[in-house]
Design a protein around this motif. Structure first.
Motif, PDB file in Angstrom:
ATOM      1  N   VAL A  30       0.916  -1.436   0.076  1.00 19.46           N
ATOM      2  CA  VAL A  30       0.294  -0.138  -0.219  1.00 19.46           C
ATOM      3  C   VAL A  30       1.146   1.288  -0.085  1.00 19.46           C
ATOM      4  CG1 VAL A  30      -1.895  -1.031   1.038  1.00 19.46           C
ATOM      5  CG2 VAL A  30      -0.157  -0.309   2.823  1.00 19.46           C
ATOM      6  N   ALA A  31       0.046   2.416  -0.560  1.00 18.59           N
ATOM      7  CA  ALA A  31       1.006   3.752  -0.333  1.00 18.59           C
ATOM      8  C   ALA A  31       1.336   4.080   1.063  1.00 18.59           C
ATOM      9  CB  ALA A  31       0.593   4.521  -1.152  1.00 18.59           C
ATOM     10  N   LEU A  32       0.917   3.964   2.265  1.00 23.37           N
ATOM     11  CA  LEU A  32       0.802   4.092   3.306  1.00 23.37           C
ATOM     12  C   LEU A  32       2.046   3.917   4.213  1.00 23.37           C
ATOM     13  CD1 LEU A  32      -2.753   4.136   4.203  1.00 23.37           C
ATOM     14  CD2 LEU A  32      -1.495   5.965   4.220  1.00 23.37           C
ATOM     15  N   SER A  33       2.402   4.168   5.228  1.00 19.15           N
ATOM     16  CA  SER A  33       3.535   3.876   6.535  1.00 19.15           C
ATOM     17  C   SER A  33       3.202   3.038   6.621  1.00 19.15           C
ATOM     18  CB  SER A  33       3.750   4.555   6.790  1.00 19.15           C
ATOM     19  OG  SER A  33       5.108   4.410   7.483  1.00 19.15           O
ATOM     20  N   PRO A  34       4.212   1.588   6.113  1.00 15.19           N
ATOM     21  CA  PRO A  34       4.295   0.422   6.800  1.00 15.19           C
ATOM     22  C   PRO A  34       4.047   0.472   8.494  1.00 15.19           C
ATOM     23  CG  PRO A  34       6.113  -0.083   6.079  1.00 15.19           C
ATOM     24  CD  PRO A  34       5.684   1.232   5.267  1.00 15.19           C
ATOM     25  N   TRP A  35       5.202   1.327   9.179  1.00 15.56           N
ATOM     26  CA  TRP A  35       5.305   1.448  10.187  1.00 15.56           C
ATOM     27  C   TRP A  35       3.894   1.575  11.279  1.00 15.56           C
ATOM     28  CZ3 TRP A  35       8.467  -1.192  13.317  1.00 15.56           C
ATOM     29  CH2 TRP A  35       9.880  -1.243  12.476  1.00 15.56           C
ATOM     30  N   ALA A  36       3.081   2.384   9.697  1.00 13.85           N
ATOM     31  CA  ALA A  36       1.696   3.550  10.830  1.00 13.85           C
ATOM     32  C   ALA A  36       0.792   2.337  10.679  1.00 13.85           C
ATOM     33  CB  ALA A  36       1.831   4.794  10.010  1.00 13.85           C
ATOM     34  N   LEU A  37       0.512   1.501   9.407  1.00 10.17           N
ATOM     35  CA  LEU A  37      -0.204   0.044   9.325  1.00 10.17           C
ATOM     36  C   LEU A  37       0.277  -0.289  10.385  1.00 10.17           C
ATOM     37  CD1 LEU A  37      -0.323  -0.260   5.636  1.00 10.17           C
ATOM     38  CD2 LEU A  37      -2.438   0.408   7.095  1.00 10.17           C
ATOM     39  N   ALA A  38       1.224  -0.765  10.908  1.00  7.97           N
ATOM     40  CA  ALA A  38       1.389  -1.844  12.173  1.00  7.97           C
ATOM     41  C   ALA A  38       0.997  -1.447  13.817  1.00  7.97           C
ATOM     42  CB  ALA A  38       2.956  -2.531  11.890  1.00  7.97           C
ATOM     43  N   ILE A  39       1.344  -0.522  13.863  1.00  8.72           N
ATOM     44  CA  ILE A  39       1.124   0.483  14.910  1.00  8.72           C
ATOM     45  C   ILE A  39      -0.542   0.483  15.233  1.00  8.72           C
ATOM     46  CG2 ILE A  39       0.969   2.144  16.755  1.00  8.72           C
ATOM     47  CD1 ILE A  39       3.477   2.724  15.440  1.00  8.72           C
ATOM     48  N   LEU A  40      -1.172   1.041  14.179  1.00 12.81           N
ATOM     49  CA  LEU A  40      -2.506   0.881  13.899  1.00 12.81           C
ATOM     50  C   LEU A  40      -3.380  -0.292  14.245  1.00 12.81           C
ATOM     51  CD1 LEU A  40      -3.217   4.377  11.771  1.00 12.81           C
ATOM     52  CD2 LEU A  40      -4.032   4.113  14.746  1.00 12.81           C
ATOM     53  N   GLY A  41      -2.821  -1.125  13.583  1.00  9.64           N
ATOM     54  CA  GLY A  41      -2.945  -2.547  13.177  1.00  9.64           C
ATOM     55  C   GLY A  41      -3.359  -3.490  14.533  1.00  9.64           C
ATOM     56  N   GLY A  42      -1.751  -2.791  15.201  1.00 10.44           N
ATOM     57  CA  GLY A  42      -2.143  -3.660  16.672  1.00 10.44           C
ATOM     58  C   GLY A  42      -3.130  -2.966  17.750  1.00 10.44           C
ATOM     59  N   ILE A  43      -3.203  -2.030  17.571  1.00 13.22           N
ATOM     60  CA  ILE A  43      -3.635  -1.404  18.575  1.00 13.22           C
ATOM     61  C   ILE A  43      -6.058  -1.368  18.897  1.00 13.22           C
ATOM     62  CG2 ILE A  43      -5.420   1.449  19.358  1.00 13.22           C
ATOM     63  CD1 ILE A  43      -2.102   2.250  19.101  1.00 13.22           C
ATOM     64  N   PHE A  44      -6.106  -1.183  17.226  1.00 11.13           N
ATOM     65  CA  PHE A  44      -7.102  -2.145  16.416  1.00 11.13           C
ATOM     66  C   PHE A  44      -7.604  -3.019  16.724  1.00 11.13           C
ATOM     67  CE2 PHE A  44      -7.816   1.403  13.401  1.00 11.13           C
ATOM     68  CZ  PHE A  44      -7.990   2.146  13.855  1.00 11.13           C
ATOM     69  N   PHE A  45      -6.463  -4.185  16.928  1.00 10.22           N
ATOM     70  CA  PHE A  45      -6.509  -5.559  17.074  1.00 10.22           C
ATOM     71  C   PHE A  45      -6.831  -5.814  18.551  1.00 10.22           C
ATOM     72  CE2 PHE A  45      -4.706 -10.170  17.865  1.00 10.22           C
ATOM     73  CZ  PHE A  45      -5.892 -10.503  16.863  1.00 10.22           C
ATOM     74  N   ILE A  46      -6.225  -5.644  19.581  1.00 11.02           N
ATOM     75  CA  ILE A  46      -6.050  -5.389  21.042  1.00 11.02           C
ATOM     76  C   ILE A  46      -7.503  -4.983  21.270  1.00 11.02           C
ATOM     77  CG2 ILE A  46      -4.988  -4.892  22.932  1.00 11.02           C
ATOM     78  CD1 ILE A  46      -2.446  -5.248  21.477  1.00 11.02           C
ATOM     79  N   SER A  47      -8.206  -3.438  20.687  1.00  9.88           N
ATOM     80  CA  SER A  47      -9.178  -3.045  21.093  1.00  9.88           C
ATOM     81  C   SER A  47      -9.678  -4.539  20.944  1.00  9.88           C
ATOM     82  CB  SER A  47      -9.383  -1.743  20.540  1.00  9.88           C
ATOM     83  OG  SER A  47      -9.183  -1.288  19.742  1.00  9.88           O
ATOM     84  N   GLY A  48     -10.122  -3.602  19.959  1.00  6.00           N
ATOM     85  CA  GLY A  48     -11.176  -5.063  18.747  1.00  6.00           C
ATOM     86  C   GLY A  48     -11.332  -6.391  20.180  1.00  6.00           C
ATOM     87  N   VAL A  49     -10.444  -7.033  19.898  1.00  2.00           N
ATOM     88  CA  VAL A  49     -10.686  -8.166  20.756  1.00  2.00           C
ATOM     89  C   VAL A  49     -10.884  -8.236  22.359  1.00  2.00           C
ATOM     90  CG1 VAL A  49      -9.171 -10.170  22.381  1.00  2.00           C
ATOM     91  CG2 VAL A  49      -9.121 -10.219  20.012  1.00  2.00           C
TER      92      VAL A  49
END
Length: 61
Positions: A30-49
């Motif tokens: 994707v055209a976004l920063s991979p670090w931003a995706l990894a950090i936001l993905g981790g936050i969303f995953f933990i909050s959803g679980v």
């Protein structure tokens, strides 16, 4: 309603986390920063679980 939101957060977090880790260690898909995706993905995953685990839906009467 809370359960649906938690499911959306969990699935979206998993997708963002996978894309972020793939972008960090391999091809950036994707055209976004991979670090931003990894950090936001981790936050969303933990909050959803945690919402799935601790929140209970009460039926509307």
């Amino acid at each position: 309603m809370i359960r649906i939101l938690a499911l959306i957060l969990t699935i979206g977090g998993m997708i963002a986390l996978v894309l972020g880790v793939l972008g960090i260690f391999g091809n950036n898909l994707v055209a976004l920063s991979p670090w931003a995706l990894a950090i936001l993905g981790g936050i969303f995953f933990i909050s959803g679980v945690s919402m799935l685990k601790y929140r209970k839906d009460t039926p509307v009467e």
